[in-house]
Design a protein around this motif. Structure first.
Motif, PDB file in Angstrom:
ATOM      1  N   TYR A   7       0.835  -1.202   0.000  1.00 37.80           N
ATOM      2  CA  TYR A   7       0.000   0.000   0.000  1.00 37.80           C
ATOM      3  C   TYR A   7       0.870   1.253   0.000  1.00 37.80           C
ATOM      4  O   TYR A   7       2.007   1.244   0.483  1.00 37.80           O
ATOM      5  CB  TYR A   7      -0.887   0.056   1.243  1.00 37.80           C
ATOM      6  N   ARG A  36     -10.136   0.118  -8.358  1.00 40.93           N
ATOM      7  CA  ARG A  36      -9.495   1.095  -7.482  1.00 40.93           C
ATOM      8  C   ARG A  36     -10.303   1.407  -6.228  1.00 40.93           C
ATOM      9  O   ARG A  36      -9.864   2.172  -5.381  1.00 40.93           O
ATOM     10  CB  ARG A  36      -9.209   2.383  -8.263  1.00 40.93           C
ATOM     11  N   ILE A  37     -11.493   0.834  -6.120  1.00 41.71           N
ATOM     12  CA  ILE A  37     -12.252   1.014  -4.880  1.00 41.71           C
ATOM     13  C   ILE A  37     -12.155  -0.228  -3.996  1.00 41.71           C
ATOM     14  O   ILE A  37     -12.801  -0.312  -2.966  1.00 41.71           O
ATOM     15  CB  ILE A  37     -13.726   1.369  -5.176  1.00 41.71           C
ATOM     16  N   SER A  38     -11.338  -1.184  -4.410  1.00 45.04           N
ATOM     17  CA  SER A  38     -11.108  -2.380  -3.603  1.00 45.04           C
ATOM     18  C   SER A  38     -10.119  -2.067  -2.492  1.00 45.04           C
ATOM     19  O   SER A  38      -9.145  -1.337  -2.693  1.00 45.04           O
ATOM     20  CB  SER A  38     -10.556  -3.510  -4.477  1.00 45.04           C
ATOM     21  N   LYS A  39     -10.334  -2.640  -1.329  1.00 42.01           N
ATOM     22  CA  LYS A  39      -9.410  -2.425  -0.220  1.00 42.01           C
ATOM     23  C   LYS A  39      -8.080  -3.139  -0.426  1.00 42.01           C
ATOM     24  O   LYS A  39      -7.164  -2.984   0.376  1.00 42.01           O
ATOM     25  CB  LYS A  39     -10.050  -2.860   1.098  1.00 42.01           C
ATOM     26  N   HIS A  41      -6.550  -2.651  -3.361  1.00 39.21           N
ATOM     27  CA  HIS A  41      -5.819  -1.836  -4.325  1.00 39.21           C
ATOM     28  C   HIS A  41      -4.712  -1.081  -3.595  1.00 39.21           C
ATOM     29  O   HIS A  41      -4.913  -0.575  -2.490  1.00 39.21           O
ATOM     30  CB  HIS A  41      -6.751  -0.847  -5.025  1.00 39.21           C
ATOM     31  N   PHE A  44      -5.443   2.424  -2.061  1.00 39.73           N
ATOM     32  CA  PHE A  44      -6.679   2.636  -1.301  1.00 39.73           C
ATOM     33  C   PHE A  44      -6.411   3.443  -0.036  1.00 39.73           C
ATOM     34  O   PHE A  44      -5.424   3.227   0.658  1.00 39.73           O
ATOM     35  CB  PHE A  44      -7.312   1.297  -0.938  1.00 39.73           C
ATOM     36  N   GLU A  58     -13.163   7.920 -10.108  1.00 37.53           N
ATOM     37  CA  GLU A  58     -12.595   6.827  -9.318  1.00 37.53           C
ATOM     38  C   GLU A  58     -11.691   5.945 -10.166  1.00 37.53           C
ATOM     39  O   GLU A  58     -10.837   5.232  -9.654  1.00 37.53           O
ATOM     40  CB  GLU A  58     -13.711   5.971  -8.716  1.00 37.53           C
ATOM     41  N   ASN A  62      -8.784   6.661  -6.165  1.00 36.67           N
ATOM     42  CA  ASN A  62      -9.775   6.592  -5.103  1.00 36.67           C
ATOM     43  C   ASN A  62      -9.228   7.327  -3.884  1.00 36.67           C
ATOM     44  O   ASN A  62      -8.493   6.799  -3.082  1.00 36.67           O
ATOM     45  CB  ASN A  62     -10.114   5.137  -4.745  1.00 36.67           C
TER      46      ASN A  62
END
Length: 218
Positions: A7, A36-39, A41, A44, A58, A62
């Motif tokens: 991350y 890109r809205i996945s945790k 990604h 994020f 998005e 994000n």
């Protein structure tokens, strides 16, 4: 083979860290690439709610802001061996991120402060750092915080730490010098290394901006 998730804010060195680990160890990156809205990604933001829209779409980024100090841990997965959070020194990130914003068609030198004010960029950095530090404090064993600037200057020391964590090497000697990083159009050469080591990026902000960063980033 280690399973890891990486991350970091955009322009924090996520691609460099991924390349460095891939070239030296047998690992599997479990990040979500497409959503890109996945945790999962890599960019994020772990904030509790959306404060307002930060970017045109998005699809591009994000960016989540929050008003409450809550930490969300439901992304943790028992199958993942390690979570890496990479970050840049604040002034370095702010200058890098501004260059990134200029890649958006709707952003120009004239309207960047209106669309994405400097103060909001500082807020984004501050919230992100506060959250990853707290997340690391509560999950020390599996989460590692990585300073991009320290990584550049103490690369082999970092790689040796991964060996101590049980990472399996792919080669006898470490590969630490490479021109290109994954998913990045930029070359990584000695000029860029010197730019980072000498903190030349500080010259890109005004004295007023440097003072604001010092006063508003904890």
């Amino acid at each position: 083979m280690k399973k890891i998730i990486l991350y970091g804010l955009q322009r924090s060195g996520t691609n460099y860290l991924e390349t460095l680990i891939q070239k030296n160890f047998q690992v599997t990156f479990e990040n979500e690439i497409h959503s890109r809205i996945s945790k999962k990604h890599k960019h994020f933001r772990f904030y509790s709610s959306k404060l307002n829209s930060y970017c045109p779409s998005e699809v591009n980024m994000n960016s989540y802001f929050h008003a409450e100090e809550t930490i969300d841990f439901d992304f943790l997965n028992d199958d993942i061996d390690h979570y890496f959070f990479i970050y840049k020194e604040p002034v370095h990130w702010l200058t890098s991120f501004e260059k990134f914003l200029h890649t958006f068609p709707t952003v120009s030198k004239d309207n960047i402060e209106k669309k994405y004010p400097f103060e909001k960029r500082v807020l984004d950095y501050n919230l992100y750092i506060q959250h990853i530090v707290e997340m690391h404090r509560k999950n020390t064993e599996r989460m590692r915080l990585v300073s991009y600037e320290e990584l550049i200057q103490k690369t082999e020391e970092f790689l040796n730490e991964l060996i101590d964590l049980g990472f399996e090497r792919t080669n006898t000697n470490f590969e630490v010098n490479f021109d290109q990083v994954v998913m990045s159009p930029y070359t990584f050469d000695q000029k860029k290394i010197d730019y980072i080591k000498n903190k030349e990026y500080r010259n890109l902000l005004s004295e007023e901006q440097l003072t604001y960063v010092k006063e508003n980033i904890s």
